[in-house]
Design a protein around this motif. Structure first.
Motif, PDB file in Angstrom:
ATOM      1  N   LEU A   1     -51.124 -42.724  56.842  1.00  0.00           N
ATOM      2  CA  LEU A   1     -50.501 -43.653  57.784  1.00  0.00           C
ATOM      3  C   LEU A   1     -50.007 -42.945  59.035  1.00  0.00           C
ATOM      4  N   SER A   2     -50.096 -43.640  60.162  1.00  0.00           N
ATOM      5  CA  SER A   2     -49.454 -43.178  61.383  1.00  0.00           C
ATOM      6  C   SER A   2     -47.985 -43.554  61.336  1.00  0.00           C
ATOM      7  N   LEU A   3     -47.127 -42.693  61.849  1.00  0.00           N
ATOM      8  CA  LEU A   3     -45.689 -42.970  61.838  1.00  0.00           C
ATOM      9  C   LEU A   3     -45.208 -43.601  63.146  1.00  0.00           C
ATOM     10  N   LYS A   4     -46.146 -43.910  64.041  1.00  0.00           N
ATOM     11  CA  LYS A   4     -45.760 -44.436  65.347  1.00  0.00           C
ATOM     12  C   LYS A   4     -45.104 -45.810  65.268  1.00  0.00           C
ATOM     13  N   ASN A   5     -45.526 -46.605  64.283  1.00  0.00           N
ATOM     14  CA  ASN A   5     -45.025 -47.981  64.216  1.00  0.00           C
ATOM     15  C   ASN A   5     -43.959 -48.180  63.154  1.00  0.00           C
ATOM     16  N   VAL A   6     -43.387 -47.096  62.649  1.00  0.00           N
ATOM     17  CA  VAL A   6     -42.343 -47.213  61.630  1.00  0.00           C
ATOM     18  C   VAL A   6     -41.095 -47.849  62.240  1.00  0.00           C
ATOM     19  N   THR A   7     -40.572 -48.872  61.571  1.00  0.00           N
ATOM     20  CA  THR A   7     -39.428 -49.610  62.124  1.00  0.00           C
ATOM     21  C   THR A   7     -38.093 -49.030  61.691  1.00  0.00           C
ATOM     22  N   GLY A   8     -38.117 -48.169  60.697  1.00  0.00           N
ATOM     23  CA  GLY A   8     -36.860 -47.623  60.188  1.00  0.00           C
ATOM     24  C   GLY A   8     -36.588 -48.036  58.764  1.00  0.00           C
ATOM     25  N   ASP A   9     -37.340 -49.028  58.240  1.00  0.00           N
ATOM     26  CA  ASP A   9     -37.205 -49.447  56.851  1.00  0.00           C
ATOM     27  C   ASP A   9     -38.186 -48.623  56.027  1.00  0.00           C
ATOM     28  N   ARG A  10     -37.706 -47.608  55.351  1.00  0.00           N
ATOM     29  CA  ARG A  10     -38.589 -46.664  54.684  1.00  0.00           C
ATOM     30  C   ARG A  10     -39.366 -47.302  53.538  1.00  0.00           C
ATOM     31  N   ASP A  11     -38.824 -48.364  52.926  1.00  0.00           N
ATOM     32  CA  ASP A  11     -39.515 -49.006  51.821  1.00  0.00           C
ATOM     33  C   ASP A  11     -40.536 -50.045  52.296  1.00  0.00           C
ATOM     34  N   HIS A  12     -40.346 -50.557  53.488  1.00  0.00           N
ATOM     35  CA  HIS A  12     -41.273 -51.543  54.048  1.00  0.00           C
ATOM     36  C   HIS A  12     -42.476 -50.868  54.695  1.00  0.00           C
ATOM     37  N   ASP A  13     -42.255 -49.705  55.293  1.00  0.00           N
ATOM     38  CA  ASP A  13     -43.291 -49.050  56.090  1.00  0.00           C
ATOM     39  C   ASP A  13     -43.931 -47.860  55.383  1.00  0.00           C
ATOM     40  N   CYS A  14     -43.873 -47.845  54.061  1.00  0.00           N
ATOM     41  CA  CYS A  14     -44.320 -46.646  53.349  1.00  0.00           C
ATOM     42  C   CYS A  14     -45.731 -46.741  52.795  1.00  0.00           C
ATOM     43  N   GLY A  15     -46.487 -47.762  53.149  1.00  0.00           N
ATOM     44  CA  GLY A  15     -47.857 -47.849  52.651  1.00  0.00           C
ATOM     45  C   GLY A  15     -47.886 -48.060  51.154  1.00  0.00           C
TER      46      GLY A  15
END
Length: 256
Positions: free
Chosen positions: A62-76
């Motif tokens: 995954l690219s980390l550019k679009n991470v919103t700050g919710d580590r459980d939502h954006d963790c693939g």
């Protein structure tokens, strides 16, 4: 022996699981944030010789550019649990989101992603090897599964697909319900007892591995996550996280 840090390594985003291979030549670190697992070479007695070796990617990094700050939502796939096979040639990786066990062959010059085994319950959280068996806790269903890891490897190596659904007709599968939210697993050195931290019910559970039967359960401080046996295996240490400011933030110690 000195209680001093001797090496520091960079990891990928949000390292969760850490597991050494049985031959003590490799260290795997699961990266919750981007679907990857880092491998380090740790052979020998001099930590100055330890070095990064390979980056294992589950399907797609995954690219980390679009991470919103919710580590459980954006963790693939939210990769977490790790287990090397007894011969140190293969590595199983648990995918807490969207399920499945990813499998890598790690004994070659270039480690190889073999694919992902689907068909067990949601949110596989922790993985432990015990001889010929692989144990997996399902955080979503409350069950702990027991597989013969050689059967799983034979199934995935014979398939042309990277995603494989397994059933009880394909492989030998046993399971036991320990309570909702099983997190960490720990197995005694003789392979007889499996200990489970059950988060939702705030308990530690002991299971007889051969029969997959619960033999004891005890209340622990609120929302346990990690647990481990002491070196002499006379004590079980359990860490409790607490939740929403309630309970936990503690370590409980029990006589086994």
């Amino acid at each position: 022996q000195t209680q001093k840090i001797v090496r520091v390594f960079h990891t990928g985003p949000i390292p969760k699981g850490v597991q050494a291979s049985p031959d003590e030549k490799l260290l795997a670190v699961s990266h919750w944030g981007d679907n990857s697992v880092g491998l380090l070479k740790i052979g020998g007695d001099d930590p100055k010789g330890f070095e990064p070796y390979s980056l294992l990617v589950v399907d797609k990094q995954l690219s980390l550019k679009n991470v919103t700050g919710d580590r459980d939502h954006d963790c693939g796939f939210c990769v977490r649990g790790l287990a090397f096979t007894a011969d140190s040639k293969y590595l199983f990786v648990g995918r807490m989101k969207r399920g499945g066990l990813a499998v890598f062959k790690v004994d070659g010059v270039t480690p190889n992603y073999l694919g992902t085994l689907h068909g067990i319950d949601p949110s596989p959280r922790d993985l432990k090897m015990n001889g010929e068996h692989l144990f997996v806790s399902s955080n979503g269903s409350g069950y702990v599964f027991k597989f013969m890891w050689r059967e799983l490897l034979a199934l995935i190596e014979s398939s042309k697909n990277k995603d494989i659904n397994i059933t009880e007709q394909d492989v030998h599968m046993e399971k036991v319900f320990v309570g909702l939210g099983p997190r960490s697993l720990n197995i005694s050195r003789d392979g007889k007892w499996l200990f489970v931290a059950v988060n939702n019910t705030s308990e530690a559970v002991a299971v007889e591995c051969s029969k997959m039967k619960i033999v004891a359960r005890v209340d622990v401080d609120s929302f346990p996550v990690g647990l481990a046996l002491s070196p002499d295996e006379r004590e079980l240490w359990v860490t409790s996280q607490g939740r929403d400011g309630l309970g936990g933030n503690s370590v409980s110690v029990f006589q086994v």
